[in-house]
Scaffold this active site. Sequence first.
Site, mmCIF file in Angstrom:
data_model
loop_
_atom_site.group_PDB
_atom_site.id
_atom_site.type_symbol
_atom_site.label_atom_id
_atom_site.label_comp_id
_atom_site.label_asym_id
_atom_site.label_seq_id
_atom_site.Cartn_x
_atom_site.Cartn_y
_atom_site.Cartn_z
ATOM 1 C CG HIS A 1 -2.158 -0.795 1.072
ATOM 2 N ND1 HIS A 1 -2.133 -2.127 0.753
ATOM 3 C CD2 HIS A 1 -3.471 -0.466 1.183
ATOM 4 C CE1 HIS A 1 -3.375 -2.589 0.675
ATOM 5 N NE2 HIS A 1 -4.199 -1.596 0.935
ATOM 6 N NE ARG B 1 -8.642 2.945 5.392
ATOM 7 C CZ ARG B 1 -9.034 3.619 4.302
ATOM 8 N NH1 ARG B 1 -9.533 4.824 4.405
ATOM 9 N NH2 ARG B 1 -8.915 3.078 3.115
ATOM 10 C CB SER C 1 -11.666 -0.493 4.125
ATOM 11 O OG SER C 1 -11.346 0.439 5.116
ATOM 12 C CG ASP D 1 -6.758 -4.902 2.265
ATOM 13 O OD1 ASP D 1 -6.150 -3.826 2.299
ATOM 14 O OD2 ASP D 1 -7.553 -5.220 1.353
ATOM 15 N NE ARG E 1 -13.781 -0.592 -1.219
ATOM 16 C CZ ARG E 1 -13.622 -1.264 -0.092
ATOM 17 N NH1 ARG E 1 -12.705 -0.898 0.761
ATOM 18 N NH2 ARG E 1 -14.401 -2.288 0.193
HETATM 19 FE FE1 SF4 Z 1 -4.430 -2.736 -2.849
HETATM 20 FE FE2 SF4 Z 1 -6.779 -2.648 -1.637
HETATM 21 FE FE3 SF4 Z 1 -6.498 -1.715 -4.117
HETATM 22 FE FE4 SF4 Z 1 -6.393 -4.268 -3.666
HETATM 23 S S1 SF4 Z 1 -8.163 -2.921 -3.329
HETATM 24 S S2 SF4 Z 1 -4.988 -3.106 -4.952
HETATM 25 S S3 SF4 Z 1 -5.373 -4.377 -1.692
HETATM 26 S S4 SF4 Z 1 -5.573 -0.902 -2.256
#
Ligand code: SF4
Length: 776
Positions: free
Chosen positions: A105, A663, A661, A169, A452
């Site tokens: 990340h 998080r 998420s 994650d 996302r």
């Molecule tokens: Fe990385 Fe999360 Fe994007 Fe997957 S969704 S590439 S784990 S930031």
Amino acid sequence: THATTVNRDCSSITPPYVQLIEKLGRAQELLNNRPLTLAEKILYSHLTDPEKSLANGGKIRGEVYLQLSLERVAMQDASAQMALLQFMSAGLSRTAVPSSIHCDHLIQASVGADADLQRSIESNKEVFDFLESAARKYGIEFWKPGSGIIHQIVLENYAAPGMLMLGTDSHTPNAGGLGMLAIGVGGADAVDAMTGTPWELKAPQIVGVHLTGKLNGWATPKDLILHLAGKLTVRGGTGRILEYFGPGVFSQSCTGLATVANMGAEVGATTSTFPYTPNMRAYLNATGRAPVAQAADEAAAKGFLSADEGAEYDEVIEVNLSDLEPTINGPFTPDLATPLSKFGAFVQEQGWKDEVSAALIGSCTNSSYEDMTRVAELAKQAKAAGLTTKVPFLCTPGSEQIRATMERDDVTASLEGVGAVVLANACGPCIGQWKRADKKGEENAILTSFNRNFKSRNDGNQLTMNFLASPTIVTAMAFSGKLSFDPTTDSLTTPSGESFKFSPPTGQDLPATGFTPGNIDLYPAYTPEPQPDTEVVISKDSQRLELLEPFTSPFEEGSNNPRALELPTMKVLMKVRGKCTTDHISAAGPWLKYKGHLTNISENLLITAVNDENGDINVAFDHEHDASQSTSDTIPAVAKRFKSRGQPWALVVDDNYGEGSAREHAALQPRFYGCAMILARSFARIHETNLKKQGILPLWFVDKADYARIGSGDALETTGLADLINGNQSATVALKVTKRSGEIFEIPTRHTMSSDQVKWLRAGSALNHIRSQMMS
Ligand code: SF4
């Protein structure tokens, strides 16, 4: 040496099928041998004590809290920092289950793989040094920067049918593509698993997705999940596992199924899974895990890796894959699904400019060999016609193994030949780690194959509209530069003036000559032993890492005050209006660098949340300010004022608070500033659990209309909480509200606290509770 195409010692990564099947047998007896879904089989075979969890033999799903033991934990570099800081404070010498850390990340994309990786390693040195030293000390597998994205690496190396794992994650469910349950959690849950504490989960409901037919033409597994996201919405999977079954499962590649499982996170599903298939076996063999495949074959023959005949689902969704067409989702929410054939008209209706400003492929969702070879096929077709991409075209391979194999098989050359820039094997633009040179503050549209698309997620620009699509659609759009382009029907004009139409790409699910591991220096040793003498590196004046101070319990222990086991009187800091994801509560992008420093990262608390009282972003009211201060200020600033006055506070929030998420900072930060309770119309599951872990009480409105009756500065007092803490699990908690006007009324609430979670609340946090258990 590590070579993934060569069979390796799989003893540490093969699930203990014999024990799991035996435990499942005990569970089945307790459930009167009723037919079970696959997800139930995996969950019940991992119960620490089937007799305790399944004692009443009745309705389990949606009702009973399961105590589970797990096979593995995976952590990414941003969330691993806080997980490790917490693990360290538990005082153990090694993790109770095999665990891994993945540096993905924190790598920022700018000009291209090598330079970006080098720059990111330097700028994040103290964090990577901390993670590596902690990994060495506690025996955790450390995947270096450049080795790849956590979920891709887990799929390639650790995932196995029937296994249960946690990852810090939200896209951990990606590993469901190998027929297992992989669940995204906060660092505090990972700490449970790493300290050997049973991990608790309310038994999810199981939604069966019955797949018939076969994907054809341009439709890909991504289109299946984009279509389902439109049907289910971002809340449709909350508290539920998506379990796919039917002939349509068997016609898809293992990595295709992983794409579908990956984006189950977008509908809020606990996780997604599939029955074991020959394509999973082929993938295990191709990634050097033939012994795992053989063990899985034997477990499947005993009926462990698929649902029983007649198993009942809480809901069944029918999808005929033959009818699916490519789908584009967005902007700003992953459930706004538009079939490709209607997308041009949709863009026109909205009055958006018919322009794509950048096209991005890869990420953990779509970076398989199959995805990349499909895209390369399009690139070759276009190149033969003399075309190059019209807009920046960025590609993030999911792992070093994928990158090296792409390079060996000329996939990379095909992409670069039409103008692609290959970025480091990392998250990059998917998580706001994109140093974008253009379009700052301008409305523009990008197409990505990511999962996302909340506002600002990719480039920090609120006005960038992010549309999600399959890698092939994204690539085709990069050649047209237009949102309205439909490659299944439309043609492009070549430089020589001819008309060119793409043929549907096919691709290969696995490389004919096997994978090549690439730079093995980036990989860990497979079974690291703890090196207890290692010093964990945290510099005293670090701005990025900070040792954790335990939170204090809000209760007056040992007091005779009848209200000692009620929360102290709280003031409402703010009423949040509408969508409030974990990105709103704790923004990513530039803040990622403070993941290991609670004081610094807390400066971003709720900075993109909307205040219901005036509709403004990042504004809160302080009705008891002193003469030197103003009534309104930023949300973190007002939270800090409350903290400095020792004033416990609460938030009032809307539906599905904390979606998005795992998080945990979204729970740690309000707690750090003194938040004691959050009152919601509804919560997203992972976030609600994270709040409980950090000692914040999540309460739900019984009557959602009561949301309108409370505002900032109102005082809230709990009644009935003492009863719950004293062991009455069915106790109801009400709130006495004293308005700023002096009006007083009471509202009912409900809670989802289990008896163990009540202990966390009482101790001030789950970690405080674990520590006190270890000492006793
Ligand atoms: Fe990385 Fe999360 Fe994007 Fe997957 S969704 S590439 S784990 S930031």
